[in-house]
Design a protein around this motif. Structure first.
Motif, PDB file in Angstrom:
ATOM      1  N   ARG A  94     -36.950 -28.116 -43.675  1.00 28.84           N
ATOM      2  CA  ARG A  94     -35.678 -27.788 -44.013  1.00 28.84           C
ATOM      3  C   ARG A  94     -34.571 -28.785 -43.382  1.00 28.84           C
ATOM      4  O   ARG A  94     -34.715 -28.959 -42.240  1.00 28.84           O
ATOM      5  N   LYS A  95     -33.672 -29.023 -44.205  1.00 31.43           N
ATOM      6  CA  LYS A  95     -32.728 -30.025 -43.719  1.00 31.43           C
ATOM      7  C   LYS A  95     -31.231 -29.462 -43.437  1.00 31.43           C
ATOM      8  O   LYS A  95     -30.833 -28.547 -44.121  1.00 31.43           O
ATOM      9  N   VAL A  96     -30.600 -29.656 -42.333  1.00 33.27           N
ATOM     10  CA  VAL A  96     -29.144 -29.357 -41.978  1.00 33.27           C
ATOM     11  C   VAL A  96     -28.293 -30.681 -41.649  1.00 33.27           C
ATOM     12  O   VAL A  96     -28.856 -31.361 -40.973  1.00 33.27           O
ATOM     13  N   TYR A 122     -36.268 -28.231 -37.504  1.00 31.34           N
ATOM     14  CA  TYR A 122     -34.969 -28.539 -38.665  1.00 31.34           C
ATOM     15  C   TYR A 122     -35.062 -30.129 -38.836  1.00 31.34           C
ATOM     16  O   TYR A 122     -35.054 -31.015 -37.848  1.00 31.34           O
ATOM     17  N   ASP A 179     -29.257 -33.293 -49.690  1.00 25.11           N
ATOM     18  CA  ASP A 179     -29.649 -32.034 -50.185  1.00 25.11           C
ATOM     19  C   ASP A 179     -29.927 -30.960 -49.156  1.00 25.11           C
ATOM     20  O   ASP A 179     -31.213 -30.415 -49.064  1.00 25.11           O
ATOM     21  N   PRO A 180     -28.983 -30.930 -48.273  1.00 27.15           N
ATOM     22  CA  PRO A 180     -29.090 -29.858 -46.927  1.00 27.15           C
ATOM     23  C   PRO A 180     -29.203 -28.645 -47.239  1.00 27.15           C
ATOM     24  O   PRO A 180     -28.528 -28.035 -48.556  1.00 27.15           O
ATOM     25  N   GLU A 181     -29.956 -27.617 -46.638  1.00 27.15           N
ATOM     26  CA  GLU A 181     -29.846 -26.078 -47.060  1.00 27.15           C
ATOM     27  C   GLU A 181     -28.479 -25.511 -46.543  1.00 27.15           C
ATOM     28  O   GLU A 181     -28.190 -24.647 -46.560  1.00 27.15           O
ATOM     29  N   ARG A 182     -28.108 -26.306 -45.437  1.00 26.62           N
ATOM     30  CA  ARG A 182     -27.002 -25.869 -44.584  1.00 26.62           C
ATOM     31  C   ARG A 182     -26.017 -26.905 -44.076  1.00 26.62           C
ATOM     32  O   ARG A 182     -26.730 -28.124 -43.510  1.00 26.62           O
ATOM     33  N   THR A 194     -24.402 -24.277 -53.674  1.00 18.95           N
ATOM     34  CA  THR A 194     -25.147 -23.151 -53.041  1.00 18.95           C
ATOM     35  C   THR A 194     -25.559 -23.598 -51.604  1.00 18.95           C
ATOM     36  O   THR A 194     -26.307 -22.607 -50.790  1.00 18.95           O
ATOM     37  N   THR A 195     -25.307 -24.465 -51.188  1.00 20.90           N
ATOM     38  CA  THR A 195     -25.606 -25.017 -49.737  1.00 20.90           C
ATOM     39  C   THR A 195     -24.778 -24.048 -48.821  1.00 20.90           C
ATOM     40  O   THR A 195     -23.673 -23.783 -49.239  1.00 20.90           O
ATOM     41  N   ARG A 196     -25.627 -23.590 -47.794  1.00 23.03           N
ATOM     42  CA  ARG A 196     -24.893 -22.788 -47.028  1.00 23.03           C
ATOM     43  C   ARG A 196     -23.909 -23.309 -46.143  1.00 23.03           C
ATOM     44  O   ARG A 196     -24.224 -24.365 -45.400  1.00 23.03           O
TER      45      ARG A 196
END
Ligand code: ARG
Length: 566
Positions: free
Chosen positions: A110-112, A148, A321-324, A350-352
């Motif tokens: 997962r990427k932040v 992460y 394309d990070p999730e956050r 949609t990214t947090r």
């Protein structure tokens, strides 16, 4: 064996038709209630219209007791659990063997993006920059530890009207020598001189600054080269501070990076029907959200901070394309982030997006301001920290230890921990005595605790009857009460790291480490280690080694160095 799983299965056996996913076993609030407790019987009994004590008794009847020495139903239906010595020994053994010090790799794959520090270019960093840098970096380290893939991005303030003032000031307010050997200090100086002149009534200087800015914006080669030089010098200076603080960025995409993307962003907002004209400016209104109005294009056609952050989010989503995306700034920017996140939601991202706001810092009881004369440069503050740390350690530096290196480790550690030990959301006061206190909740206290346990372990290894720090055949053996409290607490380390990440609060980890060190100190005072007979001796040494590992790993996650000898 996971206690939550064991207790949950007792709930399920007792009442097979119910869903008990939310059942949790947590550390007891007070050791007199046992080691752990489960408080969920009350809630479920109420839901099932049962007497909570009867409900709890039924759970206990169905409980696999192998892991427990004692199980009690207390008060209105609390389950108080005392674990068995075998359970504790085997948990400690698997914790000691676990990779990553037991920290779950829940972030793997997962990427932040973490946006922190982000100072404005052409200015020296000052005491006000500590919080974003230090809190942001600890969050960065904690997320990496959880597996992460982190992009640490320094969103420099490297574009805007100040560059017109700077270019004019550079040309007119500096000596040839100063221009040749340009430093951030000189840039700051010429900015102040130029900005003062821009306030003159005839407006000639101000217009000239504006003309330089327009040239820069239009891509004039000379001004662009100057701007680039200002930025390069600024980054080099920031990097000098970051090196001291152990802070590293993956990228320095400042506001300028997004400059060319801003017209398209505004166009997108207009097309989506989200922006409207108002008094010559283009704005987004937030009637439903009660967030007022955000300007996205000023009446002079220029863009602003909001536009730049919108372009930035688009670019980050496209590139990483990070999730956050986590932004660490002071709490005066809360409205900006609420508005900007609300616009992102309307645009369908949609990214947090997470804002971690921190409170202001005062210095020795006074607000930090130029007027108070305490807008101290970060460089000077760090030098002072090293000087004070050196005075503390000077007369007891162990042989072979570099005193300067040690003073840096302790001084910088003290400054960082003074910040990190507080909830980011609160305002804090920086105070030298507290930051450098050898007793109490301070960086040096924890560093000493670490060094002390390392020297104890080294001493044990020197003994002829030396034993492996990991318990040998005997395994972990916890006998004394203080020892047990320490052991149980050590097992909570991975959980503390997870909680710190979930709350975006390094202070959760700092609190945990301080408690751990206190428990260790009580254990150390009550239970002899080196003088104990085997197998207690090696079991206790193993517990010490585990404590050292937890404390060392934890301090590393806060970005605090851990000298082996102090
Ligand atoms: N440069 C800004 C300041 O000094 C902080 C930038 C924070 N990051 C962001 N994407 N807005 O206040």
């Amino acid at each position: 064996m996971d206690l939550t799983a064991i207790v949950k299965s007792a709930f399920e056996k007792a009442f097979p038709e119910e869903d008990f996913t939310s059942v949790r076993v947590v550390p007891a609030t007070d050791p007199k209630f046992g080691d752990y407790q489960c408080n969920d019987a009350l809630k479920f009994a109420k839901k099932m219209r049962m007497n909570p004590r009867e409900f709890a008794a039924k759970v206990v009847e169905n409980l696999d007791r192998t892991s427990f020495e004692k199980v009690e139903v207390a008060g209105p239906g609390f389950l108080n659990l005392t674990v068995s010595a075998d359970w504790l020994a085997s948990e400690l053994a698997s914790f000691a063997k676990a990779s990553h010090c037991g920290i779950p790799q829940s972030g793997s794959g997962r990427k932040v993006v973490i946006d922190y520090s982000s100072p404005n270019a052409a200015k020296q960093m000052h005491i006000g920059h500590i919080r974003s840098t230090v809190i942001g970096n600890a969050i960065d380290r904690i997320f990496r530890a959880l597996g992460y893939d982190v992009v640490a991005d320094n969103h420099l303030g490297d574009w805007g009207t100040q560059f017109g003032i700077l270019i004019k000031g550079y040309r007119e307010c500096l000596t040839d020598d100063e221009r040749a050997n340009l430093t951030v200090a000189n840039l700051e100086k010429c900015y102040v001189l130029s900005a003062a002149k821009a306030k003159e009534e005839d407006g000639v200087w101000k217009d000239a600054c504006k003309a330089e800015l327009v040239k820069l914006q239009q891509g004039d080669a000379e001004n662009l080269a100057l701007w680039k030089r200002f930025i390069d010098i600024s980054i080099a200076e920031f990097d000098r501070m970051y090196a001291k603080l152990g802070v590293k960025f993956d990228t320095y995409r400042g506001e300028s990076y997004y400059n060319s993307m801003m017209p398209a962003v505004v166009e997108r907002l207009e097309k989506a029907g989200l922006a409207e004209e108002s008094e010559g400016a283009l704005v987004v209104k937030f009637e439903d959200e009660r967030l007022g109005v955000a300007i996205v294009r000023k009446s002079d056609g220029g863009f602003n901070y909001t536009t730049s952050d919108l372009a930035c989010v688009e670019s980050r989503v496209k590139d990483y394309d990070p999730e956050r995306i986590i932004y660490v700034t002071d709490d005066r920017q809360q409205l900006h982030f609420r508005q900007f996140f609300a616009i992102c939601a309307k645009l369908g991202y949609t990214t947090r997006l997470v804002h971690v706001p921190f409170g202001l810092m005062s210095y020795q009881g006074k607000a930090i301001s130029t007027r108070e004369g305490n807008l101290i440069k970060l460089d000077d503050l760090l030098a002072e920290a090293v000087r004070r740390a050196k005075a503390i350690v000077a007369d007891r530096v162990p042989e072979g230890v570099d005193v300067d290196e040690l003073a840096e480790a302790i001084g910088y550690g003290a400054v960082k921990y003074a910040d990190l030990s507080h909830d980011p959301a609160t305002a804090i006061d920086f105070n030298w005595d507290k930051a450098l206190a050898l007793e109490g909740n301070s960086g040096p206290y924890l560093q000493y605790a670490y060094a002390r346990v390392q020297s104890l372990l080294a001493k044990a290894d020197e003994c002829p009857e030396a034993h492996d720090r990991r318990p040998t055949a005997g395994g972990f053996k916890v006998t004394e009460a203080a020892e047990k409290r320490l052991a149980l607490h050590l097992l909570e380390f991975p959980g503390a790291v997870v909680r710190a990440a979930e709350a975006y609060k390094p202070s959760v980890l700092a609190d945990y480490l301080f408690q751990t060190a206190q428990l260790y100190s009580t254990f150390y005072q009550t239970s002899p280690i080196l003088k104990s007979e085997e197998p207690v001796r090696s079991a206790r040494l193993a517990l010490c080694a585990l404590f050292g590992e937890v404390l060392g790993t934890g301090l590393h996650l806060l970005g605090i160095r851990t000298p082996n000898r102090i």
